[in-house]
Scaffold this active site. Structure first.
Site, mmCIF file in Angstrom:
data_model
loop_
_atom_site.group_PDB
_atom_site.id
_atom_site.type_symbol
_atom_site.label_atom_id
_atom_site.label_comp_id
_atom_site.label_asym_id
_atom_site.label_seq_id
_atom_site.Cartn_x
_atom_site.Cartn_y
_atom_site.Cartn_z
ATOM 1 N N HIS A 84 -5.652 2.957 0.941
ATOM 2 C CA HIS A 84 -4.842 4.086 1.404
ATOM 3 C C HIS A 84 -5.498 4.861 2.556
ATOM 4 O O HIS A 84 -4.865 5.153 3.563
ATOM 5 C CB HIS A 84 -4.569 5.069 0.272
ATOM 6 C CG HIS A 84 -4.057 4.429 -0.980
ATOM 7 N ND1 HIS A 84 -3.202 3.361 -0.974
ATOM 8 C CD2 HIS A 84 -4.272 4.707 -2.294
ATOM 9 C CE1 HIS A 84 -2.907 3.014 -2.235
ATOM 10 N NE2 HIS A 84 -3.552 3.812 -3.043
ATOM 11 N N ASP A 90 0.899 -1.150 0.000
ATOM 12 C CA ASP A 90 0.000 0.000 0.000
ATOM 13 C C ASP A 90 0.933 1.194 0.000
ATOM 14 O O ASP A 90 1.529 1.524 1.031
ATOM 15 C CB ASP A 90 -0.886 -0.001 1.246
ATOM 16 C CG ASP A 90 -1.915 1.115 1.169
ATOM 17 O OD1 ASP A 90 -1.525 2.262 0.859
ATOM 18 O OD2 ASP A 90 -3.103 0.845 1.400
ATOM 19 N N HIS A 91 1.111 1.818 -1.161
ATOM 20 C CA HIS A 91 2.215 2.777 -1.255
ATOM 21 C C HIS A 91 2.020 3.994 -0.344
ATOM 22 O O HIS A 91 2.979 4.682 -0.041
ATOM 23 C CB HIS A 91 2.496 3.165 -2.710
ATOM 24 C CG HIS A 91 1.536 4.148 -3.301
ATOM 25 N ND1 HIS A 91 0.314 3.792 -3.770
ATOM 26 C CD2 HIS A 91 1.644 5.481 -3.509
ATOM 27 C CE1 HIS A 91 -0.300 4.869 -4.250
ATOM 28 N NE2 HIS A 91 0.489 5.916 -4.106
#
Ligand code: BG6
Length: 512
Positions: free
Chosen positions: A260, A196-197
């Site tokens: 996010h 999950d950047h």
């Protein structure tokens, strides 16, 4: 021994050193590899932090040789890497990049990959492998299955084999559970890194430090002092780059909130972990997600607003409406904007709403979390006219761009009269640390290579988040009286209904 010197607790403060390995990227001809993964590896190399003898093998269906692959990546790297492109460094770095052509369904292609990896291992003297699944999601199953059939999921002796899985991790709870069970047949949970950047963004990592390392915030972080929390993720883009096809099947809630934004929310709302180990942190985050109050069909219109942009103007340019975008169904009922009022049903947060919003084609790109504190007793200053809710202190964590933290407080305006005005204390990463923060993918790649899963989503987190999201999706799509799809002109801050949702609570969205 003082508690703080306990070596068990200390060991989590530093990350293990990344070891030499081969990074195999499935879907290597795609956008992610060109815009993020290879530029991230290059920037790490430029900082001198890349493990020695690291190799990259790009795996994809299109036929090409190493030289062509390298030169395509070079073009992309010039545009996208954080570290300035340097021809000499690129020449050395790119020698470690190879291309392997195969269909994802072709087990022989995986066996041939195995032979190439063995040859690399022999040359290097170690067999560590990081398999990065960056393909379109419909190939995830095939890739995992073929890794198993070809035996590549088993690490060679004294080495490790890990997998990184890109989003979307499923499209609902059943599909995420199914994917998790395929992954778990192939790799142990400790070797599975669901990316999950947003967790790799420097400011997201700072949330725990801000909360738990600063005595002035920690005691106030609860419903006695905090009135509400807002999380905003605004984007000034639409469906550029042919994204309409994917997006129209997903929508803002699945694309950004499930992962996010719920991750950011859980970092804001979590209890202090017992230590900084991956499970210590993730145990606390998952408790938050488990405590989110479900949104029923009857409540959905009150707690969730969905909307689509119609034609408007962004950055001075006229842009089409969502339904007119390429590859979007002209009668689409997919939301490009969503705003939610979320309750975290825990002791700490009882009665504190978390307002979360995400939208495409808004006026600017900005992600921030704002914590709105309660007002002090107003007996002394209640006759001094002030506008709106500016009496309250607001702590803003700017996730991007212009990363930093600010605190709004009231100050007396100099002069004989007693007049007050809100002022801002501002900390900005670029001025305080004098250099750009590493890109999220740099940090996450290094962590995966080092085997540190703290900034990756665990199986139960992903599934709990889908459980929460699925109820809203069901309430939209299986409701005899579904709530309306609202609209907003591109270039504005979203539908009026989202403002109304807060107005009903006597609050407003923070102006960004
Ligand atoms: C991705 C979403 O996960 O995140 C995109 O699929 C979105 O729709 C992107 O644009 C935003 O990432 P960032 O880092 O630019 O905020």
């Amino acid at each position: 021994m003082p508690y703080s010197e306990n070596p068990f607790r200390q060991q989590f403060a530093t990350r293990p050193t990344p070891e030499p390995c081969t990074v195999v990227i499935f879907g290597a001809t795609g956008d992610l590899t060109h815009r993020k993964l290879v530029p991230a590896l290059y920037s790490i190399a430029a900082d001198g932090e890349l493990p020695p003898t690291l190799k990259v093998v790009g795996f994809a269906r299109r036929d090409k040789d190493d030289a062509t692959f390298r030169s395509e990546l070079e073009q992309a790297n010039r545009k996208h890497s954080r570290a300035p492109h340097d021809d000499a460094l690129w020449a050395t770095f790119s020698e470690s990049i190879h291309y392997h052509c195969s269909e994802f369904q072709d087990v022989d292609g995986f066996r041939a990959l195995g032979k190439r990896l063995d040859a690399i291992d022999q040359e290097r003297g170690s067999g560590n492998r990081l398999f990065y699944i960056a393909s379109a999601p419909e190939f995830f199953d095939d890739i995992l299955q073929n890794l198993r059939t070809s035996g590549l999921n088993k690490a060679p002796k004294d080495s490790w084999a890990r997998v990184v899985v890109e989003k979307p991790f499923g499209t609902d709870l059943p599909s995420a559970q199914n994917l998790n069970s395929i992954v778990s047949k192939t790799f142990a949970e400790k070797d599975t890194f669901r990316i999950d950047h947003y967790l790799g963004k420097e400011t997201a990592q700072n949330i725990m430090v801000l909360r738990f390392a600063n005595a002035i915030f920690e005691p106030l972080w609860n419903n006695r002092y905090i009135d509400s929390v807002q999380i905003t993720c605004a984007e000034n883009l639409g469906m550029e780059g042919g994204r309409g096809g994917y997006y129209d099947k997903s929508g803002a809630l699945r694309d950004m909130v499930q992962n996010h934004l719920l991750q950011l929310l859980s970092l804001v709302a979590m209890e202090p972990p017992t230590d900084l180990s991956a499970d210590g942190v993730r145990d606390e985050k998952v408790k938050v997600i488990r405590s989110l109050r479900p949104v029923s069909k009857a409540d959905v219109a009150e707690y969730v607003v969905r909307g689509q942009y119609v034609e408007g103007s962004v950055d001075g340019k006229t842009v089409p409406g969502y339904r007119e975008e390429d590859r979007v169904n002209p009668e689409s009922m997919t939301e490009s904007y969503v705003a939610l009022k979320i309750h975290v049903d825990t002791w700490r947060w009882e009665g504190v709403p978390f307002y979360v919003r995400m939208g495409k084609q808004l006026p600017k790109k900005a992600t921030e979390i704002s914590v709105h504190f309660r007002f002090p007793p107003s007996v002394l200053f209640n006759n001094i006219p002030m506008q709106g809710d500016v009496r309250g202190n607001v702590l803003v964590m700017r996730i991007q761009p212009d990363e930093g933290i600010s605190l709004r407080m009231l100050s007396k305006i100099p002069g004989a009269a007693l007049r007050m005005e809100p002022v801002k204390m501002d900390f900005s990463y670029s001025t305080s640390f004098g250099k750009a923060s590493p890109e999220a993918y740099e940090r996450l790649l290094l962590d995966a290579i080092a085997g540190d899963a703290t900034l990756f989503a665990r199986r139960d987190e992903v599934e709990q988040a889908w459980k929460f999201i699925d109820q809203i999706e069901n309430a939209w799509h299986q409701n005899p009286t579904p709530p309306p799809m609202t609209t907003y002109p591109a270039g504005t801050w979203g539908p009026q209904e989202a403002d109304d949702m807060l107005e009903r609570d006597d609050r407003t969205w923070r102006r960004i």
